[in-house]
Design a protein around this motif. Structure first.
Motif, mmCIF file in Angstrom:
data_model
loop_
_atom_site.group_PDB
_atom_site.id
_atom_site.type_symbol
_atom_site.label_atom_id
_atom_site.label_comp_id
_atom_site.label_asym_id
_atom_site.label_seq_id
_atom_site.Cartn_x
_atom_site.Cartn_y
_atom_site.Cartn_z
ATOM 1 N N SER A 67 0.833 -1.201 0.000
ATOM 2 C CA SER A 67 0.000 0.000 0.000
ATOM 3 C C SER A 67 0.870 1.254 0.000
ATOM 4 C CB SER A 67 -0.922 0.002 1.226
ATOM 5 O OG SER A 67 -1.645 1.211 1.303
ATOM 6 N N VAL A 68 0.555 2.176 -0.898
ATOM 7 C CA VAL A 68 1.302 3.430 -0.969
ATOM 8 C C VAL A 68 1.071 4.265 0.287
ATOM 9 C CG1 VAL A 68 1.558 5.579 -2.258
ATOM 10 C CG2 VAL A 68 1.228 3.432 -3.479
ATOM 11 N N LYS A 69 -0.147 4.273 0.794
ATOM 12 C CA LYS A 69 -0.456 5.034 2.000
ATOM 13 C C LYS A 69 0.312 4.498 3.196
ATOM 14 C CE LYS A 69 -5.137 6.498 0.694
ATOM 15 N NZ LYS A 69 -6.579 6.459 1.079
ATOM 16 N N ASP A 70 0.403 3.186 3.328
ATOM 17 C CA ASP A 70 1.118 2.595 4.455
ATOM 18 C C ASP A 70 2.611 2.890 4.378
ATOM 19 O OD1 ASP A 70 -1.264 1.610 5.378
ATOM 20 O OD2 ASP A 70 -0.994 -0.386 4.516
ATOM 21 N N ARG A 71 3.165 2.875 3.188
ATOM 22 C CA ARG A 71 4.587 3.204 3.035
ATOM 23 C C ARG A 71 4.854 4.655 3.416
ATOM 24 N NH1 ARG A 71 7.675 0.422 -2.048
ATOM 25 N NH2 ARG A 71 7.265 -1.758 -1.506
ATOM 26 N N LYS A 72 3.968 5.517 2.981
ATOM 27 C CA LYS A 72 4.134 6.935 3.305
ATOM 28 C C LYS A 72 4.029 7.157 4.806
ATOM 29 C CE LYS A 72 2.344 11.475 2.012
ATOM 30 N NZ LYS A 72 1.351 12.198 1.178
ATOM 31 N N LYS A 73 3.083 6.494 5.454
ATOM 32 C CA LYS A 73 2.930 6.632 6.899
ATOM 33 C C LYS A 73 4.151 6.097 7.639
ATOM 34 C CE LYS A 73 -2.141 6.354 6.946
ATOM 35 N NZ LYS A 73 -3.314 5.539 7.371
ATOM 36 N N ALA A 74 4.720 5.007 7.149
ATOM 37 C CA ALA A 74 5.891 4.421 7.805
ATOM 38 C C ALA A 74 7.082 5.375 7.751
ATOM 39 C CB ALA A 74 6.243 3.086 7.145
ATOM 40 N N VAL A 75 7.311 5.993 6.603
ATOM 41 C CA VAL A 75 8.445 6.914 6.471
ATOM 42 C C VAL A 75 8.209 8.184 7.277
ATOM 43 C CG1 VAL A 75 9.805 8.258 4.842
ATOM 44 C CG2 VAL A 75 9.035 5.981 4.215
ATOM 45 N N LEU A 76 6.987 8.709 7.257
ATOM 46 C CA LEU A 76 6.682 9.907 8.033
ATOM 47 C C LEU A 76 6.800 9.647 9.531
ATOM 48 C CD1 LEU A 76 3.625 11.385 6.065
ATOM 49 C CD2 LEU A 76 5.968 12.246 6.138
ATOM 50 N N SER A 77 6.379 8.466 9.970
ATOM 51 C CA SER A 77 6.521 8.137 11.387
ATOM 52 C C SER A 77 7.986 8.026 11.785
ATOM 53 C CB SER A 77 5.785 6.837 11.691
ATOM 54 O OG SER A 77 6.418 5.731 11.058
ATOM 55 N N ASP A 78 8.809 7.520 10.883
ATOM 56 C CA ASP A 78 10.245 7.439 11.165
ATOM 57 C C ASP A 78 10.838 8.833 11.341
ATOM 58 O OD1 ASP A 78 12.756 6.441 11.569
ATOM 59 O OD2 ASP A 78 13.084 5.775 9.520
ATOM 60 N N ILE A 79 10.401 9.774 10.524
ATOM 61 C CA ILE A 79 10.885 11.152 10.659
ATOM 62 C C ILE A 79 10.460 11.742 12.006
ATOM 63 C CG2 ILE A 79 10.761 13.476 9.696
ATOM 64 C CD1 ILE A 79 10.246 12.217 6.969
ATOM 65 N N GLY A 80 9.182 11.621 12.315
ATOM 66 C CA GLY A 80 8.672 12.221 13.544
ATOM 67 C C GLY A 80 9.240 11.578 14.802
ATOM 68 N N VAL A 81 9.302 10.256 14.826
ATOM 69 C CA VAL A 81 9.804 9.557 16.009
ATOM 70 C C VAL A 81 11.286 9.838 16.219
ATOM 71 C CG1 VAL A 81 10.247 7.273 16.986
ATOM 72 C CG2 VAL A 81 8.041 7.760 15.946
ATOM 73 N N ALA A 86 15.456 12.533 19.411
ATOM 74 C CA ALA A 86 16.597 13.451 19.475
ATOM 75 C C ALA A 86 16.354 14.531 20.527
ATOM 76 C CB ALA A 86 16.846 14.078 18.105
ATOM 77 N N PHE A 87 15.126 15.011 20.598
ATOM 78 C CA PHE A 87 14.780 16.007 21.621
ATOM 79 C C PHE A 87 14.851 15.409 23.024
ATOM 80 C CE2 PHE A 87 11.368 17.754 24.318
ATOM 81 C CZ PHE A 87 11.860 19.043 24.486
ATOM 82 N N LEU A 88 14.327 14.190 23.186
ATOM 83 C CA LEU A 88 14.363 13.555 24.506
ATOM 84 C C LEU A 88 15.799 13.306 24.974
ATOM 85 C CD1 LEU A 88 11.445 10.936 24.347
ATOM 86 C CD2 LEU A 88 11.452 13.217 25.400
ATOM 87 N N TRP A 89 16.664 12.915 24.041
ATOM 88 C CA TRP A 89 18.065 12.708 24.415
ATOM 89 C C TRP A 89 18.754 14.029 24.737
ATOM 90 C CZ3 TRP A 89 19.776 8.568 26.338
ATOM 91 C CH2 TRP A 89 19.359 7.311 25.894
ATOM 92 N N PHE A 90 18.355 15.101 24.085
ATOM 93 C CA PHE A 90 18.897 16.416 24.425
ATOM 94 C C PHE A 90 18.510 16.795 25.845
ATOM 95 C CE2 PHE A 90 18.248 21.045 24.633
ATOM 96 C CZ PHE A 90 19.550 21.483 24.412
ATOM 97 N N VAL A 91 17.267 16.543 26.205
ATOM 98 C CA VAL A 91 16.810 16.809 27.572
ATOM 99 C C VAL A 91 17.567 15.930 28.564
ATOM 100 C CG1 VAL A 91 14.822 16.713 29.132
ATOM 101 C CG2 VAL A 91 14.537 17.571 26.802
ATOM 102 N N ALA A 92 17.759 14.658 28.214
ATOM 103 C CA ALA A 92 18.482 13.751 29.100
ATOM 104 C C ALA A 92 19.918 14.219 29.329
ATOM 105 C CB ALA A 92 18.473 12.341 28.522
ATOM 106 N N PHE A 126 25.852 11.702 22.483
ATOM 107 C CA PHE A 126 26.024 11.071 21.171
ATOM 108 C C PHE A 126 24.676 10.654 20.574
ATOM 109 C CE2 PHE A 126 30.354 9.513 22.886
ATOM 110 C CZ PHE A 126 30.916 10.754 22.622
ATOM 111 N N SER A 127 23.765 10.261 21.428
ATOM 112 C CA SER A 127 22.457 9.801 20.947
ATOM 113 C C SER A 127 21.671 10.921 20.276
ATOM 114 C CB SER A 127 21.641 9.205 22.096
ATOM 115 O OG SER A 127 22.271 8.057 22.622
ATOM 116 N N ILE A 128 21.933 12.160 20.684
ATOM 117 C CA ILE A 128 21.239 13.287 20.048
ATOM 118 C C ILE A 128 21.513 13.300 18.551
ATOM 119 C CG2 ILE A 128 21.036 15.797 19.959
ATOM 120 C CD1 ILE A 128 21.904 15.859 22.902
ATOM 121 N N PHE A 129 22.766 13.114 18.193
ATOM 122 C CA PHE A 129 23.154 13.202 16.783
ATOM 123 C C PHE A 129 22.753 11.951 16.002
ATOM 124 C CE2 PHE A 129 26.044 15.917 19.175
ATOM 125 C CZ PHE A 129 25.920 17.113 18.488
#
Length: 204
Positions: A67-81, A86-92, A126-129
């Motif tokens: 499914s094209v929609k599922d592929r798009k959602k998977a890549v977008l979720s990878d970007i957001g997560v 990266a933000f959580l590791w910066f806080v840590a 290091f985890s931030i980067f």
């Protein structure tokens, strides 16, 4: 890489992040006796490791997603997560480094677990980067997919596109009219026209 860094962070805190005092029966956190600092580092490390396992499985399963929609959602979720982690590791990193700086030497006169505490701070940095880099790679992957029409809902096979700039081939008809040959094409007159059949009288 991200999973290894996560293991180092929460492993260091769990193994050597809590100290015992002869005058106290309970253990206390090596980061300025703040249990929130140790708890945050362990929680972020464990959840980040589980997230790495989840997206590792997704990368293996991704080629099987039709499914094209599922592929798009998977890549977008990878970007957001990835950006979120990266933000959580910066806080840590900021939290642990700050609590480590304000820790009092009298709480740990033997300097127990100091190397583990510094390692947790360093690998949080290091985890931030690593997570930010993963977000960038996922975004480039999304752009490549968008440019190649992989994620386009209007994608159509070019052989079936009716808006092509050229007309499709039409089989010539066998009618008597020259205009029924399927277009404006006209057969050029041949220089070798056969002479009319039949007897013609000649004058003497």
């Amino acid at each position: 890489m991200r999973g290894v860094f996560s293991i180092v962070v929460f492993g260091s805190i769990v193994n050597e992040g809590y100290l015992n005092s002869p005058s106290e029966s309970e253990e206390f956190c090596i980061y300025n006796r703040n249990p929130n600092a140790c708890g945050y580092g362990v929680t972020v490390g464990v959840l980040a490791f589980l997230t790495c396992l989840l997206y590792l499985a997704l990368d293996v399963y991704f080629p099987q997603i039709s499914s094209v929609k599922d592929r798009k959602k998977a890549v977008l979720s990878d970007i957001g997560v990835s950006a979120f982690w990266a933000f959580l590791w910066f806080v840590a990193f900021c939290f642990l480094a700050n609590q480590w700086q304000v820790s009092e030497p009298k709480d740990n006169p033997l300097n127990e677990g100091t190397d583990a505490a510094r390692a947790a701070i360093a690998f949080s940095f290091f985890s931030i980067f690593t997570w930010a880099g993963q977000a960038v790679l996922a975004f480039q992957r999304y752009q490549i997919g968008a440019d190649s029409a992989l994620f386009s809902q209007d994608y159509m096979d070019p052989s079936q596109d009716s808006s092509m700039p050229y007309a499709p081939y039409v089989e010539p008809s066998t009618g008597p009219e020259p205009t029924s040959m399927g277009g404006t094409y006209q057969q050029p007159a041949s220089a070798f026209e056969p002479e009319p059949q039949g007897y013609q009288s000649q004058g003497y």
